[in-house]
Write an enzyme that holds these catalytic residues in place. Structure first.
Site, PDB file in Angstrom:
ATOM      1  N   GLU A  99      34.084  43.162  44.872  1.00 51.19           N
ATOM      2  CA  GLU A  99      35.125  42.228  45.299  1.00 51.19           C
ATOM      3  C   GLU A  99      34.650  40.861  44.811  1.00 51.19           C
ATOM      4  O   GLU A  99      33.646  40.356  45.302  1.00 51.19           O
ATOM      5  CB  GLU A  99      35.209  42.297  46.834  1.00 51.19           C
ATOM      6  N   CYS A 125      37.326  33.132  48.785  1.00 49.86           N
ATOM      7  CA  CYS A 125      37.738  33.890  47.580  1.00 49.86           C
ATOM      8  C   CYS A 125      39.241  33.761  47.410  1.00 49.86           C
ATOM      9  O   CYS A 125      39.756  33.869  46.301  1.00 49.86           O
ATOM     10  CB  CYS A 125      37.385  35.367  47.651  1.00 49.86           C
ATOM     11  N   LYS A 135      21.833  43.590  52.535  1.00 51.93           N
ATOM     12  CA  LYS A 135      21.215  42.417  51.900  1.00 51.93           C
ATOM     13  C   LYS A 135      22.224  41.286  51.960  1.00 51.93           C
ATOM     14  O   LYS A 135      23.111  41.178  51.132  1.00 51.93           O
ATOM     15  CB  LYS A 135      20.883  42.770  50.446  1.00 51.93           C
ATOM     16  N   GLU A 158      36.681  29.853  38.248  1.00 52.53           N
ATOM     17  CA  GLU A 158      36.576  29.688  39.697  1.00 52.53           C
ATOM     18  C   GLU A 158      35.544  28.594  39.984  1.00 52.53           C
ATOM     19  O   GLU A 158      34.401  28.682  39.541  1.00 52.53           O
ATOM     20  CB  GLU A 158      36.143  30.994  40.354  1.00 52.53           C
TER      21      GLU A 158
HETATM   22  P1  ADP Z   1      28.124  33.307  45.400  1.00 51.31           P
HETATM   23  O1  ADP Z   1      28.506  32.510  44.208  1.00 51.31           O
HETATM   24  O2  ADP Z   1      29.223  33.620  46.340  1.00 51.31           O
HETATM   25  O3  ADP Z   1      26.829  32.900  46.056  1.00 51.31           O
HETATM   26  P2  ADP Z   1      26.735  35.510  44.217  1.00 51.31           P
HETATM   27  O4  ADP Z   1      27.438  36.536  43.413  1.00 51.31           O
HETATM   28  O5  ADP Z   1      25.705  34.685  43.566  1.00 51.31           O
HETATM   29  O6  ADP Z   1      27.927  34.714  44.816  1.00 51.31           O
HETATM   30  O7  ADP Z   1      26.071  36.138  45.505  1.00 51.31           O
HETATM   31  C1  ADP Z   1      26.674  37.135  46.312  1.00 51.31           C
HETATM   32  C2  ADP Z   1      25.592  38.059  46.830  1.00 51.31           C
HETATM   33  O8  ADP Z   1      24.972  38.711  45.723  1.00 51.31           O
HETATM   34  C3  ADP Z   1      24.457  37.360  47.568  1.00 51.31           C
HETATM   35  O9  ADP Z   1      23.994  38.189  48.625  1.00 51.31           O
HETATM   36  C4  ADP Z   1      23.385  37.225  46.509  1.00 51.31           C
HETATM   37  O10 ADP Z   1      22.096  37.146  47.047  1.00 51.31           O
HETATM   38  C5  ADP Z   1      23.575  38.519  45.758  1.00 51.31           C
HETATM   39  N1  ADP Z   1      23.071  38.500  44.371  1.00 51.31           N
HETATM   40  C6  ADP Z   1      22.926  37.436  43.537  1.00 51.31           C
HETATM   41  N2  ADP Z   1      22.438  37.824  42.350  1.00 51.31           N
HETATM   42  C7  ADP Z   1      22.275  39.169  42.408  1.00 51.31           C
HETATM   43  C8  ADP Z   1      21.835  40.169  41.489  1.00 51.31           C
HETATM   44  N3  ADP Z   1      21.443  39.854  40.258  1.00 51.31           N
HETATM   45  N4  ADP Z   1      21.823  41.461  41.894  1.00 51.31           N
HETATM   46  C9  ADP Z   1      22.242  41.795  43.132  1.00 51.31           C
HETATM   47  N5  ADP Z   1      22.668  40.901  44.052  1.00 51.31           N
HETATM   48  C10 ADP Z   1      22.698  39.608  43.701  1.00 51.31           C
END
Ligand code: ADP
Length: 495
Positions: free
Chosen positions: A250, A284, A175, A385
């Site tokens: 991570e 990161c 995903k 961050e």
């Molecule tokens: P960033 O701020 O780097 O976009 P996120 O943590 O929002 O970081 O997103 C990182 C990944 O996690 C993406 O693939 C996003 O679609 C996914 N993601 C966001 N929210 C959720 C959630 N509640 N459960 C699982 N995956 C998620």
């Protein structure tokens, strides 16, 4: 009309169960739509997990060297398509072309490196305490792995997860981030072309809170490997804890560069500019805190401001561009929100501090390189961050104070110190709380064959890259073979 892409489930390319889609935009030019992607929900996720489960029994029995040969072929395809992949990456997520090439190269390096593990995957043997008995432990795959990845390294980070997961004999549901679905599509195409069998690798595109959350909740996912924000990582960990699934996280960073009064200032400046403004501050490992000895604070600050003002913003495809856009509108607003917070907290904004709309940049999500000064450790801009081009400068009087400031956040990913004093360098290496410390180099520049990861709220103890990544994607099985022909009792027969 934008091209429509599909999920890949059990080897078949298909639309989401709901038929809904989302748009993939170029952050340097929001009118440039790269494609429409399936907005998957729990039904698509369930189908993908079922396919991954069904193929696990066969895939785990393919000899690891053969699984790895597929990865070598994938690396070769990436080498051939490096330029095309890099250009697509810049168009999809904005970083300048040279950095995109670096991202692709990191993916290639990681794929070659981990493919080598196919002929290692070493276990242990050890003498048994009993006669005529053999004891060993071997690595075994875990099962169905969910890989959830961010947009900032849209090829490299998927290689960190998918390649070791597959070499180790797991099947995968991937995903990717909703901001970079096309890079994920290309990577999956490459893996399939290289020979990953249908259903062993499944791609489900979609929004984090829908697709990602459904994957995390799915009862038949054995391991979730996640890279992203600390807040989302917490949700992922909670979801996994409820059903005792394994999880590797991570997450965020607030990475410091310490600049001592004896540092080579030119070098430290280069490192600060690269660390703070490279990838528009969206790594990161970006340097978001510059902890500078007061003896040189004025000089360092003046020169950094001058350098930041010279940076040219624009489309990352143009050779004249130093700094590309932020990833999306939400992130643009969030970064600008931190400028407001900095003002309210009493920090000085020495340059930047505004959304950048000159010329063609009006079409995208550009933010002027910004420097916060007169920052103290209790300010939010020194703790949280931001993921933007806006480092905070914090003055200190000594190395112990610098290290205390460096350690004053909840994060601990990367860190750096510039000094010409070997004693100071060793103290910093010992005492900075971080997964990575650089000496006389910026916070950026991890190599694939060394462990990558952080301490405190940056991670949950795992390290990607290097052979340590195998501890994420395998578990240990202990084997005892008694060839004595009689019942021998450990701890009792050898009294
Ligand atoms: P960033 O701020 O780097 O976009 P996120 O943590 O929002 O970081 O997103 C990182 C990944 O996690 C993406 O693939 C996003 O679609 C996914 N993601 C966001 N929210 C959720 C959630 N509640 N459960 C699982 N995956 C998620």
């Amino acid at each position: 009309m934008a091209h429509e892409y599909f999920n890949c489930i059990d080897g078949k390319w298909k639309a989401s169960a709901s038929g809904r889609t989302f748009e993939d935009l170029n952050p340097a030019n929001r009118t440039d739509v790269l494609g429409l992607f399936p907005r998957s929900d729990a039904r698509d996720v369930d189908e993908a997990v079922k396919a991954a489960r069904a193929h696990f029994a066969r895939w785990r029995q393919v000899p690891a060297p053969h699984r790895a040969e597929i990865m070598f072929r994938a690396a070769e395809l990436m080498v051939k398509r490096k330029e095309e992949l890099a250009a697509l990456m810049t168009r999809e997520m904005g970083k300048v072309l040279k950095e995109s090439r670096g991202d692709v190269q990191e993916g290639i390096d990681m794929t070659y490196f981990i493919a080598g593990e196919g002929r290692r995957l070493f276990g242990h043997t050890t003498p048994s305490e009993l006669p005529d008995k053999f004891a060993m432990s071997v690595r075994v795959p875990i099962g169905v792995v969910a890989a959830i990845t961010p947009w900032n390294f849209p090829l490299a980070i998927p290689t960190w997860k998918l390649v070791p997961a597959l070499v180790a004999g797991n099947t995968v549901v991937f995903k990717p981030a909703e901001d970079t679905p096309l890079m994920a599509q290309r990577f999956v195409e490459i893996l399939l072309e290289a020979g990953v069998p249908e259903g062993v690798l499944n791609l489900v595109q979609g929004i984090g809170e829908e697709t990602g959350a459904a994957l995390v909740r799915h009862p038949d996912v054995n391991l979730v490997s996640f890279t992203g924000s600390t807040e989302t990582g917490r949700e992922v960990a909670i979801g996994c804890a409820q059903r005792h699934a394994r999880v590797s996280l991570e997450m965020g960073g607030k990475n410091p560069i310490i600049v001592m009064d004896d540092a080579d200032l030119d070098l430290a400046l280069e490192g600060a500019v690269w660390g703070a403004f490279g990838t528009t501050g969206q790594r990161c490992t970006a340097a978001s805190r510059l902890i500078v000895h007061r003896q040189i604070l004025r000089q360092f600050t003046d020169r950094l401001v001058e350098r930041a003002r010279q940076l040219r913003l624009g489309d990352g495809m143009l050779p004249t561009t130093d700094v590309g856009p932020l990833i999306n509108e939400a992130q643009l607003k969030r970064v600008h929100g931190y400028t407001e917070i900095a003002r309210q907290e009493g920090a000085s904004i020495l340059t930047g501090g505004h959304i950048y709309t000159e010329g063609d940049c009006a079409r995208g999500f550009f933010y002027a390189p910004t420097i916060f000064a007169n920052v103290s450790t209790d300010m939010r801009i020194a703790q949280e961050e931001i993921f933007g081009p806006c480092p905070a400068i914090i003055g200190v009087n000594s190395l112990p104070e610098a290290i205390e400031v460096a350690n004053s956040t909840k994060y601990g990913l990367s860190s750096a110190i510039y000094t010409r004093d070997v004693n100071k360098a060793f103290l910093a290496m010992r005492d900075i709380e971080a997964g990575i410390t650089y000496v006389n180099s910026s916070t950026i520049g991890a190599e694939v064959h060394l462990p990558f990861g952080g301490v405190k709220q940056t991670g949950n103890g795992h390290r990607e890259g290097s052979p340590t990544v195998l501890d994420i994607f395998t578990e240990w099985k202990t084997l005892y073979i008694d060839y004595s022909g009689r019942l021998q009792k450990a701890q009792m027969d050898n009294e």
